[in-house]
Design a protein around this motif. Structure first.
Motif, PDB file in Angstrom:
ATOM      1  N   HIS A 120      13.480   1.368   0.744  1.00  0.00           N
ATOM      2  CA  HIS A 120      12.898   2.212  -0.302  1.00  0.00           C
ATOM      3  C   HIS A 120      13.093   3.689   0.013  1.00  0.00           C
ATOM      4  O   HIS A 120      13.086   4.097   1.181  1.00  0.00           O
ATOM      5  CB  HIS A 120      11.393   1.933  -0.423  1.00  0.00           C
ATOM      6  N   VAL A 121      13.218   4.488  -1.056  1.00  0.00           N
ATOM      7  CA  VAL A 121      13.320   5.942  -0.914  1.00  0.00           C
ATOM      8  C   VAL A 121      12.016   6.556  -1.396  1.00  0.00           C
ATOM      9  O   VAL A 121      11.568   6.279  -2.508  1.00  0.00           O
ATOM     10  CB  VAL A 121      14.495   6.494  -1.756  1.00  0.00           C
ATOM     11  N   VAL A 122      11.378   7.355  -0.550  1.00  0.00           N
ATOM     12  CA  VAL A 122      10.163   8.076  -0.959  1.00  0.00           C
ATOM     13  C   VAL A 122      10.578   9.493  -1.336  1.00  0.00           C
ATOM     14  O   VAL A 122      11.243  10.191  -0.572  1.00  0.00           O
ATOM     15  CB  VAL A 122       9.110   8.114   0.176  1.00  0.00           C
ATOM     16  N   GLU A 123      10.222   9.882  -2.570  1.00  0.00           N
ATOM     17  CA  GLU A 123      10.618  11.198  -3.085  1.00  0.00           C
ATOM     18  C   GLU A 123       9.671  12.256  -2.545  1.00  0.00           C
ATOM     19  O   GLU A 123       8.550  12.419  -3.027  1.00  0.00           O
ATOM     20  CB  GLU A 123      10.571  11.155  -4.625  1.00  0.00           C
ATOM     21  N   ASN A 124      10.078  12.912  -1.492  1.00  0.00           N
ATOM     22  CA  ASN A 124       9.288  14.002  -0.920  1.00  0.00           C
ATOM     23  C   ASN A 124      10.187  14.807   0.026  1.00  0.00           C
ATOM     24  O   ASN A 124      10.440  14.401   1.152  1.00  0.00           O
ATOM     25  CB  ASN A 124       8.061  13.452  -0.173  1.00  0.00           C
ATOM     26  N   ASP A 125      10.661  15.940  -0.508  1.00  0.00           N
ATOM     27  CA  ASP A 125      11.622  16.746   0.261  1.00  0.00           C
ATOM     28  C   ASP A 125      10.966  17.476   1.417  1.00  0.00           C
ATOM     29  O   ASP A 125      11.644  17.989   2.306  1.00  0.00           O
ATOM     30  CB  ASP A 125      12.308  17.764  -0.663  1.00  0.00           C
ATOM     31  N   ALA A 143      -3.722  -1.613  14.922  1.00  0.00           N
ATOM     32  CA  ALA A 143      -2.943  -2.260  15.980  1.00  0.00           C
ATOM     33  C   ALA A 143      -1.467  -1.932  15.844  1.00  0.00           C
ATOM     34  O   ALA A 143      -0.756  -1.768  16.828  1.00  0.00           O
ATOM     35  CB  ALA A 143      -3.144  -3.769  15.929  1.00  0.00           C
ATOM     36  N   TYR A 144      -0.995  -1.845  14.606  1.00  0.00           N
ATOM     37  CA  TYR A 144       0.423  -1.597  14.401  1.00  0.00           C
ATOM     38  C   TYR A 144       0.761  -0.128  14.577  1.00  0.00           C
ATOM     39  O   TYR A 144       1.908   0.238  14.765  1.00  0.00           O
ATOM     40  CB  TYR A 144       0.850  -2.074  13.007  1.00  0.00           C
ATOM     41  N   GLY A 145      -0.276   0.717  14.523  1.00  0.00           N
ATOM     42  CA  GLY A 145      -0.023   2.135  14.742  1.00  0.00           C
ATOM     43  C   GLY A 145       0.161   2.926  13.471  1.00  0.00           C
ATOM     44  O   GLY A 145       0.723   4.008  13.474  1.00  0.00           O
ATOM     45  N   ILE A 146      -0.314   2.368  12.343  1.00  0.00           N
ATOM     46  CA  ILE A 146      -0.235   3.118  11.092  1.00  0.00           C
ATOM     47  C   ILE A 146      -1.452   4.029  11.034  1.00  0.00           C
ATOM     48  O   ILE A 146      -2.589   3.568  11.073  1.00  0.00           O
ATOM     49  CB  ILE A 146      -0.207   2.171   9.871  1.00  0.00           C
ATOM     50  N   GLY A 147      -1.220   5.309  10.972  1.00  0.00           N
ATOM     51  CA  GLY A 147      -2.311   6.272  11.033  1.00  0.00           C
ATOM     52  C   GLY A 147      -3.100   6.327   9.742  1.00  0.00           C
ATOM     53  O   GLY A 147      -2.887   5.547   8.816  1.00  0.00           O
ATOM     54  N   ALA A 148      -4.065   7.243   9.699  1.00  0.00           N
ATOM     55  CA  ALA A 148      -4.913   7.407   8.524  1.00  0.00           C
ATOM     56  C   ALA A 148      -4.048   7.749   7.306  1.00  0.00           C
ATOM     57  O   ALA A 148      -4.325   7.318   6.194  1.00  0.00           O
ATOM     58  CB  ALA A 148      -5.929   8.502   8.773  1.00  0.00           C
ATOM     59  N   ASN A 149      -3.009   8.528   7.525  1.00  0.00           N
ATOM     60  CA  ASN A 149      -2.085   8.834   6.433  1.00  0.00           C
ATOM     61  C   ASN A 149      -1.054   7.736   6.364  1.00  0.00           C
ATOM     62  O   ASN A 149      -0.327   7.500   7.314  1.00  0.00           O
ATOM     63  CB  ASN A 149      -1.361  10.155   6.682  1.00  0.00           C
ATOM     64  N   VAL A 150      -1.004   7.107   5.210  1.00  0.00           N
ATOM     65  CA  VAL A 150      -0.035   6.039   5.048  1.00  0.00           C
ATOM     66  C   VAL A 150       1.359   6.657   5.222  1.00  0.00           C
ATOM     67  O   VAL A 150       1.612   7.772   4.828  1.00  0.00           O
ATOM     68  CB  VAL A 150      -0.223   5.363   3.675  1.00  0.00           C
ATOM     69  N   GLU A 158       0.831  -1.205   0.000  1.00  0.00           N
ATOM     70  CA  GLU A 158       0.000   0.000   0.000  1.00  0.00           C
ATOM     71  C   GLU A 158       0.872   1.265   0.000  1.00  0.00           C
ATOM     72  O   GLU A 158       0.577   2.212  -0.723  1.00  0.00           O
ATOM     73  CB  GLU A 158      -0.901  -0.026   1.236  1.00  0.00           C
ATOM     74  N   VAL A 159       1.923   1.241   0.790  1.00  0.00           N
ATOM     75  CA  VAL A 159       2.826   2.407   0.826  1.00  0.00           C
ATOM     76  C   VAL A 159       3.444   2.604  -0.557  1.00  0.00           C
ATOM     77  O   VAL A 159       3.484   3.725  -1.081  1.00  0.00           O
ATOM     78  CB  VAL A 159       3.947   2.220   1.884  1.00  0.00           C
ATOM     79  N   LEU A 160       3.881   1.498  -1.171  1.00  0.00           N
ATOM     80  CA  LEU A 160       4.523   1.588  -2.487  1.00  0.00           C
ATOM     81  C   LEU A 160       3.556   2.124  -3.537  1.00  0.00           C
ATOM     82  O   LEU A 160       3.949   2.832  -4.464  1.00  0.00           O
ATOM     83  CB  LEU A 160       5.054   0.209  -2.913  1.00  0.00           C
ATOM     84  N   ALA A 161       2.261   1.795  -3.375  1.00  0.00           N
ATOM     85  CA  ALA A 161       1.264   2.256  -4.350  1.00  0.00           C
ATOM     86  C   ALA A 161       0.898   3.721  -4.132  1.00  0.00           C
ATOM     87  O   ALA A 161       0.584   4.436  -5.081  1.00  0.00           O
ATOM     88  CB  ALA A 161       0.014   1.383  -4.257  1.00  0.00           C
ATOM     89  N   LYS A 162       0.927   4.171  -2.896  1.00  0.00           N
ATOM     90  CA  LYS A 162       0.429   5.520  -2.589  1.00  0.00           C
ATOM     91  C   LYS A 162       1.510   6.591  -2.594  1.00  0.00           C
ATOM     92  O   LYS A 162       1.233   7.753  -2.864  1.00  0.00           O
ATOM     93  CB  LYS A 162      -0.277   5.519  -1.229  1.00  0.00           C
TER      94      LYS A 162
END
Ligand SMILES: [Zn+2]
Length: 282
Positions: A97-102, A181-188, A60-64
């Motif tokens: 993984h590197v997420v492109e967001n400065d 449960a894992y603590g991942i919020g509404a924003n991925v 999901e993270v990779l897709a979003k």
């Protein structure tokens, strides 16, 4: 003796669930021990289950998120991550993984070994040693199974019925429950803060990993110091995301300072190369 009074009818209705959870706990309770620190852990989730749920969340993270195609940045994170993963000697399907967001100063790890680093954080980490401090900390959260502990706590509290169904009943409806449960919020990409115990433990073991991988553990203090300065410069209005879940307090930095001699004892002897990343590390 009001404490021993029979429970009122309303809470009796919750009893079957509570009993089911208790039975589950009794059947599965396994006392694990955290590597390096020896702390005993309450874990109801198997490593396989943990890895499967982590892999689903990673998809999901990779897709979003916008995954970077910048070869230099990808190579930097994979090289550092690979060396730290090798130093941890933990068998996980590691991915870095590197997420492109400065704009976003953040990094996080999902169970099973999927680690994400935002370019905003990479800019702030001036040396490879500083970036290794962050990656070491995240890798330690994975090897110390902090996510599994978090999930186990909510299962034991009876808050994880949907999660229990997913884990033990084959239901696939529990992805959301897992995230809660894992603590991942509404924003991925935003994980809720870990407890202080987990944070200190990940600091301590992360410093050992970075040292074993040949990085200077003292760089952790430089990085945290810069994070703190950046937050103060913004007047505390917009603290970096990583700081909101990893408070860089004086107390924490003092604790890290006290952990440095233990970590430095793990630095490779001069002239001996640090371990290379194992083949197949993504
Ligand atoms: Zn952490």
């Amino acid at each position: 003796m009001s404490a021993h009074r029979f429970p009122p009818a309303r809470s009796l209705r919750a009893l079957p669930t509570a009993l089911a959870v208790l039975a589950l706990v009794a059947a599965l309770a396994a006392c694990a021990t955290a590597p390096y620190t020896g702390r005993s852990q309450f874990i109801l989730v198997s490593a396989g289950q943990e890895a499967r749920l982590g892999a689903e969340a990673a998809k999901e993270v990779l897709a979003k998120e916008k995954i970077s195609t910048d070869k230099a940045k990808i190579e930097r994170v994979r090289r550092i991550g690979g060396r730290i993963a090798a130093a941890s000697q933990a068998e996980q399907a590691w991915e870095f993984h590197v997420v492109e967001n400065d704009e976003i100063v953040n990094a996080f790890a999902l169970p099973g070994g999927k680690v994400f680093v935002y370019t905003g954080l990479m800019r702030l980490a001036r040396s490879d040693d500083e970036l290794a401090a962050v990656v070491g900390h995240e890798v330690a959260h994975v090897t110390l199974r902090h996510g599994a502990e978090r999930m186990s706590q909510s299962l034991a509290l009876g808050l994880g019925e949907q999660l229990a169904l997913t884990l033990y009943g084959g239901s696939s409806a529990g992805a959301q429950a897992f995230k809660v449960a894992y603590g991942i919020g509404a924003n991925v990409g935003v994980l809720l803060p870990y407890s202080r115990t987990h944070e200190y433990e990940a600091d301590r073991v992360g410093l050992v990993y970075m040292a074993k991988a040949g990085y200077e553990p003292g760089a952790a203090l430089d990085f945290w110091g810069r994070m703190l300065a950046q937050s103060q410069a913004s007047g505390g209005k917009r603290p970096p995301e990583f700081l909101s879940t990893h408070p860089a307090t004086e107390k924490r930095m003092e604790a890290i300072r006290a952990m440095l001699p233990e970590a430095r004892a793990h630095l490779p002897a001069k002239g001996r190369p640090a371990p290379a990343a194992p083949a197949g590390t993504l």
